[in-house]
Design a protein around this motif. Structure first.
Motif, PDB file in Angstrom:
ATOM      1  N   UNK A 186      -4.884  -5.468   4.198  1.00  0.00           N
ATOM      2  CA  UNK A 186      -4.105  -4.313   4.646  1.00  0.00           C
ATOM      3  C   UNK A 186      -3.635  -3.481   3.459  1.00  0.00           C
ATOM      4  N   UNK A 187      -3.249  -4.167   2.382  1.00  0.00           N
ATOM      5  CA  UNK A 187      -2.822  -3.443   1.170  1.00  0.00           C
ATOM      6  C   UNK A 187      -3.997  -2.682   0.560  1.00  0.00           C
ATOM      7  N   UNK A 188      -5.186  -3.310   0.571  1.00  0.00           N
ATOM      8  CA  UNK A 188      -6.379  -2.631   0.048  1.00  0.00           C
ATOM      9  C   UNK A 188      -6.729  -1.405   0.876  1.00  0.00           C
ATOM     10  N   UNK A 189      -6.585  -1.520   2.204  1.00  0.00           N
ATOM     11  CA  UNK A 189      -6.854  -0.369   3.065  1.00  0.00           C
ATOM     12  C   UNK A 189      -5.883   0.766   2.772  1.00  0.00           C
ATOM     13  N   UNK A 190      -4.592   0.406   2.631  1.00  0.00           N
ATOM     14  CA  UNK A 190      -3.592   1.437   2.311  1.00  0.00           C
ATOM     15  C   UNK A 190      -3.873   2.052   0.952  1.00  0.00           C
ATOM     16  N   UNK A 191      -4.238   1.189  -0.023  1.00  0.00           N
ATOM     17  CA  UNK A 191      -4.523   1.681  -1.371  1.00  0.00           C
ATOM     18  C   UNK A 191      -5.742   2.603  -1.360  1.00  0.00           C
ATOM     19  N   UNK A 192      -6.777   2.184  -0.613  1.00  0.00           N
ATOM     20  CA  UNK A 192      -7.985   3.006  -0.511  1.00  0.00           C
ATOM     21  C   UNK A 192      -7.687   4.341   0.140  1.00  0.00           C
ATOM     22  N   UNK A 193      -6.850   4.309   1.187  1.00  0.00           N
ATOM     23  CA  UNK A 193      -6.486   5.548   1.870  1.00  0.00           C
ATOM     24  C   UNK A 193      -5.702   6.468   0.940  1.00  0.00           C
TER      25      UNK A 193
END
Length: 367
Positions: free
Chosen positions: A161-168
């Motif tokens: 979830x953190x990676x998705x937020x970071x990617x976004x």
């Protein structure tokens, strides 16, 4: 808050299935062990009842453990949400690991009494305690193995979830930066072109009108692609053609521009408005008193699976290094920033003198 809402908030069915799978694997290993022991290690004595073993020691145990660990998974999620100290969490789990053995033992005893297999008058508490102590270490290891699975699952889920937020956030940052760079670049185009028109107005009004028309088409294309960070090479060349028409009118017979790009490469994606500042730079630094006629060639080829674009001229050679040039020109520095935003470090951008000793070439290599 309804039960359905609570269930969705605290019960992760993927995790429950993971726990079920883990304990099922444990039971399978235990069954294989029991089959081996009854086949090769049994020395006679009391007849072994497989039906009782499968129902009591496997099925009941499986249901109780999985249900208990589902409750632990729910508790663990709450522990994580409330940020309890690790010393407190570990202490709680140690207590829970002991409780699971007691719960399983008591449920078995109650079932045995209710089913009539054990008489209440003959019930021996010491035997229950001994049975509990006998498997205490095994229950402890199984419990913490499943707790490890629970924490690993939630940890990996949080990382994803953190990676998705970071990617976004990175995507939003890149898009914002691209728009900022584009806003910086477009006035740069406009000011230079308007200066050219101002010069043409005094020389030839008819050509000035043609140039204004080309500028109008050019600006329309820029606005049309204002939200596009990349376009096809064919579109890039079509936009570039409007700019080249302005240059040909301005420099007349003193400027010759040749485009040599195979048709099969024109479908490749390139950063929008990539070629114009490079050609502008070639003209700006290519002309001199000794180089009054300038030839510029734009070519492209595929090298090791990447698109290589070369803009070369026969004008003045460089007396500065690539890094120094980047600090001086807005357009060139803009290209470097855009390439880095789009491709990270997976690109090549270099301005250098031709190997022939005459002129300069700009080489760009992108995926």
């Amino acid at each position: 808050m309804t039960f359905s809402t609570l269930r969705k908030k605290y019960i992760d069915w993927k995790l429950v299935l993971l726990l079920c799978g883990f304990y099922l694997l444990f039971d399978v290993v235990m069954l294989v062990k029991m089959v081996y022991m009854r086949t090769y290690m049994a020395e006679g004595g009391k007849e072994f009842d497989w039906s009782i073993f499968l129902v009591h020691n496997v099925l009941f145990d499986y249901v109780i453990v999985v249900s208990y660990m589902t409750l632990i998974a729910i508790s663990t999620k709450r522990f994580l949400n409330k940020n309890y100290a690790w010393s407190k969490i570990i202490s709680i789990h140690v207590v829970f690991s002991i409780l699971i053995g007691l719960i399983i033992r008591l449920i078995f005893d109650v079932y045995s009494i209710l089913s009539g297999k054990v008489d209440v008058a003959n019930y021996d508490l010491r035997e229950t305690v001994n049975a509990f102590i006998y498997v205490l270490d095994l229950n402890f290891l199984i419990y913490f193995a499943m707790v490890f699975i629970i924490y690993t699952y939630y940890y990996l889920k949080q990382i994803k979830e953190a990676e998705k937020r970071h990617s976004k956030l990175e995507t939003q940052l890149v898009n914002t930066r691209m728009k900022m760079l584009s806003a910086q670049l477009q006035p740069h185009f406009l000011f230079n072109t308007l200066n050219s028109i101002a010069v043409l107005t005094d020389i030839d009004a008819s050509k000035a009108k043609d140039t204004i028309a080309d500028l109008s088409d050019f600006l329309r294309e820029i606005l049309y692609h204002s939200d596009s960070s990349k376009i096809s090479l064919d579109e890039e060349l079509r936009i570039l053609d409007y700019y080249l028409n302005i240059l040909r009118i301005r420099f007349s017979d003193h400027l010759n521009i040749v485009i040599d790009i195979p048709d099969h490469l024109k479908v490749k994606q390139v950063p929008a408005l990539l070629l114009q500042p490079i050609i502008e730079n070639s003209i700006k630094h290519g002309y001199s008193y000794d180089h009054t006629n300038l030839d510029i060639e734009v070519s492209a080829k595929e090298v090791d699976g990447k698109l290589e674009i070369i803009v070369s001229n026969n004008g003045v050679t460089l007396d500065k290094k690539h890094g120094e040039l980047m600090k001086e020109g807005v357009g060139l520095n803009n290209i470097s920033d855009r390439l880095k935003n789009l491709y990270g470090n997976n690109f090549y951008f270099k301005i250098k003198n031709n190997k022939t000793g005459a002129g300069v070439q700009t080489v760009i290599r992108i995926p």
